[in-house]
Write a protein that holds these residues in place. Sequence first.
Motif, PDB file in Angstrom:
ATOM      1  N   GLU A 276      14.843  -0.071  -7.998  1.00 50.38           N
ATOM      2  CA  GLU A 276      15.703  -0.630  -6.431  1.00 50.38           C
ATOM      3  C   GLU A 276      14.884   0.088  -5.714  1.00 50.38           C
ATOM      4  N   GLY A 277      14.852   1.443  -6.033  1.00 51.29           N
ATOM      5  CA  GLY A 277      14.399   2.297  -5.288  1.00 51.29           C
ATOM      6  C   GLY A 277      12.807   1.809  -5.390  1.00 51.29           C
ATOM      7  N   ALA A 278      12.158   1.240  -5.721  1.00 48.89           N
ATOM      8  CA  ALA A 278      11.422   1.174  -5.592  1.00 48.89           C
ATOM      9  C   ALA A 278      10.721  -0.295  -4.832  1.00 48.89           C
ATOM     10  N   ARG A 279      11.226  -0.926  -6.103  1.00 41.62           N
ATOM     11  CA  ARG A 279      11.299  -2.176  -4.180  1.00 41.62           C
ATOM     12  C   ARG A 279      12.130  -2.274  -3.240  1.00 41.62           C
ATOM     13  N   LEU A 280      12.411  -1.129  -2.788  1.00 39.99           N
ATOM     14  CA  LEU A 280      12.713  -1.287  -0.776  1.00 39.99           C
ATOM     15  C   LEU A 280      11.737  -0.374  -0.400  1.00 39.99           C
ATOM     16  N   TYR A 281      11.048   1.393  -1.430  1.00 39.48           N
ATOM     17  CA  TYR A 281       9.681   1.437  -0.696  1.00 39.48           C
ATOM     18  C   TYR A 281       8.639   0.163  -0.488  1.00 39.48           C
ATOM     19  N   ALA A 282       8.230  -0.637  -1.306  1.00 39.63           N
ATOM     20  CA  ALA A 282       7.405  -1.867  -1.033  1.00 39.63           C
ATOM     21  C   ALA A 282       7.383  -2.381  -0.505  1.00 39.63           C
ATOM     22  N   ARG A 283       9.151  -3.241   0.050  1.00 39.16           N
ATOM     23  CA  ARG A 283       9.261  -3.922   0.933  1.00 39.16           C
ATOM     24  C   ARG A 283       9.279  -3.475   2.354  1.00 39.16           C
ATOM     25  N   SER A 284       9.641  -2.100   2.680  1.00 38.55           N
ATOM     26  CA  SER A 284       9.229  -1.387   3.827  1.00 38.55           C
ATOM     27  C   SER A 284       8.121  -1.238   4.107  1.00 38.55           C
ATOM     28  N   GLN A 285       7.304  -1.209   3.278  1.00 38.28           N
ATOM     29  CA  GLN A 285       5.571  -0.576   3.653  1.00 38.28           C
ATOM     30  C   GLN A 285       4.676  -1.924   4.134  1.00 38.28           C
TER      31      GLN A 285
ATOM     32  N   GLU B 194       0.821   1.895 -13.133  1.00 41.43           N
ATOM     33  CA  GLU B 194       1.006   1.351 -11.559  1.00 41.43           C
ATOM     34  C   GLU B 194       1.238   0.384 -11.548  1.00 41.43           C
ATOM     35  N   ALA B 195      -0.061  -0.554 -11.830  1.00 37.90           N
ATOM     36  CA  ALA B 195       0.125  -1.735 -11.680  1.00 37.90           C
ATOM     37  C   ALA B 195       1.290  -2.906 -11.602  1.00 37.90           C
ATOM     38  N   GLU B 196       1.746  -2.609 -12.844  1.00 37.45           N
ATOM     39  CA  GLU B 196       3.476  -2.656 -13.539  1.00 37.45           C
ATOM     40  C   GLU B 196       4.596  -2.706 -12.363  1.00 37.45           C
ATOM     41  N   ALA B 197       4.030  -1.507 -12.556  1.00 40.77           N
ATOM     42  CA  ALA B 197       5.525  -1.110 -11.107  1.00 40.77           C
ATOM     43  C   ALA B 197       5.305  -1.475 -10.187  1.00 40.77           C
ATOM     44  N   ALA B 198       3.824  -1.643  -9.373  1.00 40.86           N
ATOM     45  CA  ALA B 198       3.916  -1.759  -8.419  1.00 40.86           C
ATOM     46  C   ALA B 198       4.126  -4.342  -8.023  1.00 40.86           C
ATOM     47  N   ARG B 199       3.887  -4.496  -9.243  1.00 35.12           N
ATOM     48  CA  ARG B 199       3.998  -5.711  -9.922  1.00 35.12           C
ATOM     49  C   ARG B 199       5.368  -5.697  -9.139  1.00 35.12           C
ATOM     50  N   GLU B 200       6.419  -4.758 -10.223  1.00 33.61           N
ATOM     51  CA  GLU B 200       8.017  -5.575 -10.155  1.00 33.61           C
ATOM     52  C   GLU B 200       8.820  -5.046  -9.244  1.00 33.61           C
ATOM     53  N   ALA B 201       7.820  -4.089  -8.094  1.00 29.12           N
ATOM     54  CA  ALA B 201       8.413  -3.968  -6.715  1.00 29.12           C
ATOM     55  C   ALA B 201       8.560  -4.510  -6.075  1.00 29.12           C
ATOM     56  N   GLY B 202       7.349  -5.794  -5.958  1.00 25.26           N
ATOM     57  CA  GLY B 202       7.103  -6.695  -5.252  1.00 25.26           C
ATOM     58  C   GLY B 202       5.699  -7.491  -4.601  1.00 25.26           C
ATOM     59  N   LEU B 203       4.901  -6.049  -4.757  1.00 24.31           N
ATOM     60  CA  LEU B 203       3.929  -6.210  -4.528  1.00 24.31           C
ATOM     61  C   LEU B 203       2.311  -7.238  -4.929  1.00 24.31           C
ATOM     62  N   ALA B 204       1.465  -7.813  -4.024  1.00 24.59           N
ATOM     63  CA  ALA B 204       1.022  -8.413  -4.699  1.00 24.59           C
ATOM     64  C   ALA B 204      -0.437  -7.804  -5.263  1.00 24.59           C
ATOM     65  N   ALA B 205       0.164  -7.306  -6.767  1.00 25.18           N
ATOM     66  CA  ALA B 205      -0.209  -5.792  -7.382  1.00 25.18           C
ATOM     67  C   ALA B 205      -1.217  -6.842  -8.714  1.00 25.18           C
ATOM     68  N   SER B 206      -2.669  -6.381  -8.994  1.00 24.06           N
ATOM     69  CA  SER B 206      -3.258  -6.327 -10.458  1.00 24.06           C
ATOM     70  C   SER B 206      -3.579  -5.380 -11.487  1.00 24.06           C
ATOM     71  N   TYR B 207      -3.764  -5.492 -12.795  1.00 21.93           N
ATOM     72  CA  TYR B 207      -4.473  -4.242 -13.337  1.00 21.93           C
ATOM     73  C   TYR B 207      -6.078  -5.041 -13.636  1.00 21.93           C
TER      74      TYR B 207
END
Length: 518
Positions: free
Chosen positions: A100-109, A150-163
């Motif tokens: 949840e903390g990672a998700r909130l960080y990603a969304r706010s940024q 990191e790609a997996e964590a960023a994608r789980e946090a809601g960013l359009a991320a890929s490896y």
Amino acid sequence: MSRPEGPAAPPGRPESFWMATASPAAPYPPLTTDIEVEVAVIGGGIAGLSTAWELIDAGRSVAVLEADRLAAGVTGYTTAKVSALHTLVYDRLRRTRGAEGARLYARSQQEAVERVVAVASSVGVDCDLERRPAFTYVTDPGERETVRAEAEAAREAGLAASYVEETGLPFAVAGAVRVEDQAQFHPRTYLLALAEDVRKRGGSLYEHTRVTGLTEGAPCRVTTENGCVVTAGDVVVATHYPVFDRALLFTRLSPRRELVLAAEIPARDDPDGMYITPEDRTRSVRTAPYGPDRRLLIVTGETFTPGAGDVGRRYAALADWTRAHFPAGRMLYHWAAQDNDSTDTVPLVGPFHPGARHTYVATGFGGWGMSGGAMAGRLLTDLICGRNSPSWTHLYDPRRLWSTVREAPAFLKHQAAVGRHFLGDRLRPTHVDSVAEIAPGTGALVRTGGEKCAVYRHDDGTLRAVSARCTHLGCLVAFNAAERTWECPCHGSRFDTDGTVLQGPAIRPLGERAVEER
């Protein structure tokens, strides 16, 4: 005589591209009389001006107080990536703050990225804003799993991320995180437009107005260097490194400097993205528009602690790396940037301290101040205006507990480094035995009259001596030969050779001292 430190600085103008190329701005006056406003914002960088713009947009009366010129401090020397991909932050947040903390960080940024795009359109400024993907890459195959996680964590946090393992860089990478829909722009052009819009809508902006005092209450009172008083219902301290220590935030912030080179390259060599790697003391790459069929390549790296020395050699290392990977580049500019890292990775944005009712702070952006500053402007405006706070308010709250088992190592490491400088620098012998050893264009610490003085010899041979004790908390300064400045290795204050404050948290100059040629 001693000789200048390390290799010469790289070719090109010793100036920030952003400072050199922004359209000339009409100066704003210094504050010369007492005033009263609803909100006083201390600091005219991206955090301060974003906050002021959001507050004006919310109908509040605002005054911005800047010690030097607006958008000419840290923001004027950034690499100006507006991105939610902050090197390797999401896998760490997932472990320390949970999913949840990672998700909130990603969304706010990411919302901050979109806010910059929207505000640029709203004020009608042409600030070379471009949407580009952002990458965190490694070249060491042994670190491939790090960026994959990191790609997996960023994608789980809601960013359009890929490896990915293919990028636009002119060399092979072992692996990379790619995040779509990020942005880059000309930061000074953008912020000067915000400042002018604030002025047009009734806000007050003051340059060359250094704040030296803050009395909290209802209302608060802000005192400037020349004795003027600003009475305000609320106060925002957005000075990059807070100029007041009542919250003891200096124990939770560690300063670092990075060098920047800018080179003209053919447009066909544009790597088409914003890149960063933690390898090789950091390497960050992006480009900016630079005329027909050309791009300006901006390379950042060689992270070091202020006052650490060897800056000339660090410039040479960065220049060698740039030439090796972009051989067609022609060096045009070089400069340095400074950032503050919080001990737990997350910026400190919100109430200044546990007892604060009307004072707020924004700091600790860790090299990502463009998105962080825009995020802070919206968050602080919501808090001041009593609006429903966003769900990530608690994530950035400066009053959060920092002394968890996971965060304690970074805190202790920072304090140990400060302690080594505070005590060790006093026990070590001075750099030279006599001022006669100091060559033109260089500086050194010399013991005279029972104290260590910071002595600089001008190119014409004349001497300038000031106290070697930083006026923030008393650490001894060190000379940066490449930039000809005195720097505090404890908390990052920087001074001109005459002792004038260039960068806080110090607010008072180094005192003048008398030395004799001997």
